[in-house]
Scaffold this active site. Structure first.
Site, PDB file in Angstrom:
ATOM      1  N   HIS A   1       0.910  -1.163  -0.262  1.00  0.00           N
ATOM      2  CA  HIS A   1       0.141   0.107   0.023  1.00  0.00           C
ATOM      3  C   HIS A   1       0.985   1.315  -0.120  1.00  0.00           C
ATOM      4  O   HIS A   1       1.956   1.426   0.922  1.00  0.00           O
ATOM      5  CB  HIS A   1      -0.997   0.140   1.166  1.00  0.00           C
ATOM      6  CG  HIS A   1      -2.094   0.807   1.058  1.00  0.00           C
ATOM      7  ND1 HIS A   1      -1.825   2.250   0.944  1.00  0.00           N
ATOM      8  CD2 HIS A   1      -3.359   0.825   0.995  1.00  0.00           C
ATOM      9  CE1 HIS A   1      -3.185   2.714   0.794  1.00  0.00           C
ATOM     10  NE2 HIS A   1      -4.105   1.964   0.738  1.00  0.00           N
TER      11      HIS A   1
ATOM     12  N   ARG B   1      -6.401  10.023  -0.561  1.00  0.00           N
ATOM     13  CA  ARG B   1      -5.937  10.475  -1.938  1.00  0.00           C
ATOM     14  C   ARG B   1      -7.272  10.788  -2.655  1.00  0.00           C
ATOM     15  O   ARG B   1      -7.356  11.635  -3.421  1.00  0.00           O
ATOM     16  CB  ARG B   1      -4.981   9.580  -2.592  1.00  0.00           C
ATOM     17  CG  ARG B   1      -3.655   9.651  -2.030  1.00  0.00           C
ATOM     18  CD  ARG B   1      -2.694   8.784  -2.586  1.00  0.00           C
ATOM     19  NE  ARG B   1      -3.067   7.228  -2.096  1.00  0.00           N
ATOM     20  CZ  ARG B   1      -3.311   6.167  -2.636  1.00  0.00           C
ATOM     21  NH1 ARG B   1      -3.080   6.319  -4.159  1.00  0.00           N
ATOM     22  NH2 ARG B   1      -3.664   5.001  -2.122  1.00  0.00           N
TER      23      ARG B   1
END
Ligand SMILES: Cc1cc2nc3c(=O)[nH]c(=O)nc-3n(C[C@H](O)[C@H](O)[C@H](O)COP(=O)(O)OP(=O)(O)OC[C@H]3O[C@@H](n4cnc5c(N)ncnc54)[C@H](O)[C@@H]3O)c2cc1C
Length: 1206
Positions: A694, A717
């Site tokens: 990740h 994000r």
């Protein structure tokens, strides 16, 4: 819903009429006399169409007020949208000329025009209000004025030349207006074509923001249909309370039903029969109506059909709208045929009314009656019911106002097509299926989402469940999930107007998984069952999956999570789901599911039968050190991944030693033990080297060396957080796939240095105020204030200071980002979605530090779409066998995510496959050993039984072009079909209102457990049922019955045909006979394998005739069987058009082939089976007869028992 409501719906919709065909200034009537105990009702007539407004009765609602609102909307609509009011705004537009300044539309006109424009585009012009000139042409010219005698040819000709004259006039006028074409060409169709060309939106109008202008002078808009829906929407919008608004058959409901029911019900009237129409025309003619256009309703006193029946009663929820279009409000009679007033805008002709064409299209849309109206018009204009279905179906998901339901009706049959949500097994069928098995004891390993879903599904299917969890707490990594769970066509997407569909979802999943194994069958099941999984969580457990985000690699907003709670506190989705499920298990399921924490499973208990492994239970180690054996009927492994396996003999060291020492977001329990215990039993492992990093594990500046990182969720994000390196430069599209973002950080960023510690490469994550807001301050508070993972910066200068980069570099980075966000494209990183802005002027920013961390292990045990663990042994024909009684789901499995998992797909996988595996594990104890027990006794079972589609495999590469294998679940996981080798099945189902049926020879063996597969063509050569097979999705139900056929029995060490011992089987096959041929070869090779030396003397010879090499794509498979059993099996291929370098037979099968390759002379224990098209089989029968084969030594599928050639 009570039956009285069914017979007396709250509202009614019938074939709607175009607004304004007559006087628009009809006065609004006074409130109706209807009793208003439940509702306050005001009704009246406007434009000769009755309207009715039902308002949920509550204090303070005055009928006069309602009437005023209604009146006001009608007046506004009239002055804006009515073609019949010469001064209306739409007529101002229609009177414009090319070159006139563009007209600035009023908000009302703009809304309707933009809505119309969207519908024209989305229906591929099946709906087009700019067709008005063509309507005019038909109305004012030839067809309507004709009176012809259909039997008189001369009269017809005269009529045609008159029409032609009229058309030429139209043509001349058009030429005058400056349209060039060939004026010598006088064929009518061309004229109409030209007119049609001019009467299409794209060539008639140009609409830009608030302005509309014309592209040619004749362009004319008739918005009356869509305006009717708009009017209903607008009245409903303006009324201050729950209501149902109905006008001319368009209906919209808002709010709750006053009786507290969940739904409002609307009756859809049945259209007139052809006979009624013909009689109606006769009657109105007698009454003096001048033809050939007849308005039938107006002559009906009460406006009702003669056959005053409801076609359906449709339930509407808050915000739903319904519209109906029919073919027969106005009927045009010409040459004895009836036509509708509706024009097919694509072909430019009137719709014919006959028994096969679409008589009525009913569309229920969420949120917009205007769209429902446009869609029903578009659907009816296509005439063909199937085409209409194909038009409407995509609107179910890929539309702002999704179609909840539709109903297409043609008079033939009558044929009714209703919207079917793919992949749903009707409740009654499921309940009946589950009744066919005895309660089983199911052991579930692991208490994450996969384990709990499996446990609940197994219990729902009647099982007693033991859930074993090695930790003290339940929930696993599932409880850590924060970004959410994926799903397309969900209620939330519909509410938020998100367009999404299976193609996009599956494409995204496969694309993300490139480089690994994304088994198309598993991905399709994941996709089709995604909305039902979300529905299950929302409605079974009250998980409010109401917040949507679009995460990296996704084409749509489809990752669902929960909003903050009433106090504004964040609701971490994984934790919330796991906590709720546990509470439900401990409450409702306390007598069905036993959770045992602190119970680590060490291995599986199993036995061998032939070369098949059978699981009977598990060995458990209790936290106090005690070990015990727990026996059960089946085991479901849901022990999660191996993201935290760092020991030298662990799975990470074995498959990805390069990642040893990396930080991880996983809990310490993620060691992959379930994978190992399955492997010990021979389970196949796939993609074990595919480990997802990740990109954003938080580095805690106060504890940078800690290997376990808190995850900076995808949504950070997704809410517009940007990544920059220590130089202050962006280096990647933040919303790209995790693999790409991780790789970019490892490539473009510096290592983290703190004192003497040098850590991994890391990036800074910056969130503007807008991003923080989008992400949600409550959740952000957890990371920022509670965990100290973000630092606040007043402005860009402070950010540059924190990062340690040059301020001007950072300013430049943010300026180009801000510019990119304005045009929707960043040329540097290809970012095209900008959830929030950030610029050099931004203030109140926050900054965190992130590093790629081991997050998810894509690989694991190989399962099929029924959740069965697959054995490493791969059979011939690309088949796996499963380990009996062993199931798996969740992160411990492989084959769904391939090289890289798409964010949000893991929770989904747990839910979808956990439920499937749990339910299947609960069906291992069947009351009947066979699905078709009667077939075993007397050869066939004509009773049709529902079967659930498990998967459709594309078999082009194995069995030839355009072939598929459709595999259906038998009721029980261990059940056999009960058929013999070579026996047919019938398959039946409904598609587009028609019952389609086909007959197939199964390709699976009779002793395959829990499944029956048929080989079918997916092109038109497969017959009408192909349409059905292409239409259904995993979870859909078809009906199957057992038929006759060869009925070859492989019993222990002998093969029997009609009680006769068979030692040698000859196969003469070709063309369509592949499925029985393959099944017979499979059964024979299995027989030889099991019989060992006892198979001596048995033989199978195949001669296969085909046109070219492409027809024998499974040759490799035949070769494999031949290699494994050289003394038992041989094959010979004859090709009519052999490729270069061909070494086998050439031409057709002839006597010398029979002599050399078959058994010759035939003996008493021989049987020659013919598999191919009838013509092939008949000629083979002749050939065999000629070569001395007796009738009872030949079986032909196409002639069945009639094998004699005489
Ligand atoms: C921080 C984080 C955030 C995530 N966010 C998301 C997200 O937003 N969306 C998403 O889709 N996915 C997300 N994922 C991935 C997802 O949460 C997991 O992959 C998924 O939930 C795994 O579920 P599972 O049921 O297969 O395993 P788990 O939930 O990990 O459960 C496995 C359980 O099995 C137990 N167990 C293991 N071995 C044994 C044994 N030998 N005997 C008995 N019990 C055993 C474990 O203790 C554990 O409780 C995230 C993962 C992490 C780590």
């Amino acid at each position: 819903m009570s039956s009285d409501v069914r017979t007396s719906p709250d509202g009614e919709t019938r074939t709607s009429r175009i607004v304004g065909s007559v006087d628009f200034h009809f006065p609004v009537a006074s409130p109706s006399e209807e009793p208003a105990e439940i509702f306050k009702i005001v009704s009246g007539v406007r434009c000769q169409m009755p309207f009715k407004v039902k308002v949920a009765s509550s204090a303070g609602i005055d009928e006069q007020g309602i009437l005023e609102t209604v009146s006001q909307v009608f007046d506004e609509v009239e002055s804006t949208l009515s073609n019949w009011n010469p001064d209306s705004e739409i007529n101002v537009v229609n009177k414009m000329k090319v070159g006139d300044p563009a007209h600035k539309m009023s908000p009302m006109l703009r809304e309707v025009v933009l809505g119309a424009k969207e519908m024209v585009k989305k229906t591929n012009c099946a709906f087009d209000p700019s067709i008005a000139p063509l309507i005019d042409y038909y109305h004012s010219r030839a067809l309507f004025k004709s009176s012809s005698n259909p039997t008189n040819e001369n009269c017809k000709k005269n009529d045609e030349s008159r029409i032609e004259k009229e058309v030429i006039n139209v043509w001349k006028e058009l030429l005058k207006a400056g349209y060039s074409s060939n004026p010598m060409d006088t064929r009518i169709s061309k004229r109409v074509k030209k007119l049609l060309e001019l009467s299409t939106w794209s060539s008639a109008f140009s609409v830009h923001k608030e302005f509309i202008s014309k592209k040619h002078d004749e362009a004319c808009l008739d918005l009356s249909g869509i305006a009717k829906g708009y009017t209903v929407d607008e009245i409903a919008r303006r009324l201050p309370t729950s209501c149902m608004v109905e006008w001319g058959g368009d209906v919209k409901v808002v709010g709750k039903h006053p009786l507290g029911k969940n739904v409002w019900s609307v009756g859809v009237r049945k259209p007139r029969t052809l006979y009624e129409l013909q009689e109606g025309v006769k009657r109105v003619k007698e009454e003096g109506q001048q033809g050939p256009v007849y308005t039938l309703y107006s002559s009906d006193k009460d406006g009702k059909n003669e056959s005053d029946e409801y076609l359906a009663i449709i339930d509407l929820k808050d915000g739903d709208a319904i519209a109906t279009s029919g073919d027969c409000e106005k009927v045009i009679e010409k040459d004895g045929k009836l036509y509708s007033h509706i024009i097919n805008p694509k072909l430019g002709r009137l719709l014919e009314i006959n028994s096969e064409t679409l008589a009525q299209a009913v569309v229920v849309c969420k949120g917009s009656c205007m769209c429902a109206d446009a869609l029903s018009t578009a659907a009816i204009s296509l005439e063909d019911p199937t085409k209409a279905r194909e038009l409407l179906e995509p609107f179910r998901t890929a539309f702002r106002y999704p179609v909840n339901d539709f109903l297409l009706f043609s008079r033939d049959g009558p044929r009714i097509i209703r919207l079917q949500v793919p992949g749903l097994e009707p409740k009654e069928i499921r309940e009946k299926r589950l009744q066919s098995h005895e309660p089983a004891k199911v052991i579930v390993l692991g208490s994450g989402l996969a384990g709990m879903s499996a446990a609940i599904a197994a219990a729902d299917a009647g099982a007693k469940v033991i859930l074993l969890e090695k930790e003290e707490k339940t929930g696993g990594n599932s409880a850590k999930a924060t970004s959410g769970i994926n799903g397309w066509a969900t209620e939330t997407q519909a509410e938020q107007g998100v367009c999404d569909d299976e193609r996009l979802f599956e494409r995204d999943t496969h694309r993300s998984g490139l480089g690994g194994t994304t088994n198309p069958s598993l991905v399709r099941t994941l996709s089709i069952q995604s909305a039902p999984a979300g529905h299950w969580l929302m409605h079974r457990f009250n998980i409010p999956l109401k917040v949507l985000s679009q995460l990296g690699g996704h084409a749509a907003k489809r990752t669902h999570r929960a909003p903050p709670d009433d106090q504004g506190r964040p609701v971490p989705i994984g934790f919330f789901i796991m906590k709720t499920m546990r509470l439900v298990i401990e409450g409702e399921y306390s007598d069905k599911i036993e959770i045992r924490c602190g119970s680590k499973v060490l291995r599986l208990l199993s036995s061998d039968e032939n070369d098949c492994k059978i699981v009977h239970g598990v060995v458990v180690e209790h936290k106090n050190g005690n070990r015990y054996e727990e026996y059960g009927d089946s085991v479901v492994v849901c022990t999660g991944g191996f993201g935290c396996s760092q020991s030298p003999d662990g799975l990470m060291a074995r498959f990805r030693s390069d990642l040893l020492g990396f930080a991880t977001t996983n809990g310490n329990f993620a060691q992959g033990e379930g994978v190992s215990i399955c492997e010990e039993l021979g389970a196949e492992l796939i993609d074990m080297d595919k480990v997802q990093l990740h990109p954003t594990g938080f580095i805690n500046p106060k504890d940078p060396q800690n290997p376990t990182k808190i995850l900076a969720p995808e949504a950070i994000r997704g809410s517009g957080g940007i990544l920059v390196n220590s130089s202050g430069k962006r280096f990647v599209n933040e919303l790209d796939l995790r693999s790409i973002v991780s790789k970019a950080i490892l490539t473009h960023c510096d290592r983290y240095v703190s004192g003497t510690y040098t850590g991994p490469p890391f990036a800074f994550c910056i969130l503007s105020k807008e991003s923080q807001e989008l992400f949600g301050f409550p959740t952000l508070g957890f990371y920022k204030d509670k965990m100290g993972l973000f630092e606040e910066c007043q402005d860009i200068s402070a950010v540059a200071n924190l990062i340690g980069c040059k301020e001007e570099v950072l300013i430049e980075t943010l300026r180009s980002y801000s510019n990119a966000s304005k045009i929707g494209n960043c040329p540097q990183t290809n970012k095209s979605i900008f959830p929030a802005d950030i610029s050099p002027e931004s203030t109140d920013l926050i900054v965190g530090r992130i590093t790629p961390s081991i997050h998810y292990t894509m690989g694991g045990v190989n399962i099929n779409p029924a959740g069965e663990v697959q054995h490493t042994l791969t059979g011939h024909f690309g088949r796996h066998r499963h380990i009996r009684n062993l199931y798996a789901a969740g992160e411990c499995t492989g084959g769904v995510h391939g090289g890289n998992r798409l964010a949000g797909n893991s929770l989904l996988e747990c839910c979808v496959f956990g439920r499937i595996a749990g339910e299947r594990a609960a069906t291992v104890k069947q009351s009947e050993q066979c699905m078709f027990p009667q077939a075993k006794i007397d050869g066939s079972e004509t009773h049709w039984k529902p079967v659930v589609l498990r998967e459709v495999r594309n078999t082009d590469a194995v069995f030839g072009k355009n072939t598929i294998e459709a595999r259906f679940n038998l009721y029980g996981a261990l059940q056999h079909s009960g058929l013999d080798v070579g026996q047919f099945v019938g398959l039946r189902g409904e598609c587009d209102g028609e019952t389609l049926q086909g007959y197939f020879s199964p390709i699976t063996r009779p002793d395959d457990e829990g499944v029956i597969g048929i080989l079918a063509r997916k092109d038109e050569k497969g017959g009408p049922i192909t349409k059905l097979l292409n239409h259904i999705r995993p979870g859909s139900v078809l009906y199957m019955c057992a038929m006759g056929g060869l009925r070859l029995r492989f019993e222990g060490n002998s093969i029997k045909y009609r009680g006769r011992e068979i030692k040698r089987i000859g196969l003469l096959a070709g063309g369509t006979g592949i499925a029985p041929m393959i099944q017979i070869i499979r059964a024979f090779s299995d027989f030889v394998r099991k019989a060992g030396p006892k198979a001596n003397g048995y033989k199978m010879n195949l001669i296969f005739a085909a046109e070219g090499e492409h027809d024998v794509s499974y040759m490799k498979v035949l070769n494999d069987v031949k290699q494994d059993f050289p003394t038992y099996f041989s094959y010979y291929i004859k090709l009519n058009s052999p490729p270069l370098g061909w070494t086998e037979g050439v031409g057709f099968i002839e006597t010398r082939d029979i002599k050399a390759r078959m058994f010759h002379p035939a003996e008493a224990h021989d049987l020659c089976v013919l598999c191919g098209p009838p013509v092939f089989e008949r000629s083979m029968i002749k050939l065999l007869n000629k070569n001395g084969f007796e009738e009872n030594q030949i079986f032909s599928f196409s002639t069945m028992d009639r094998v004699s050639a005489k």
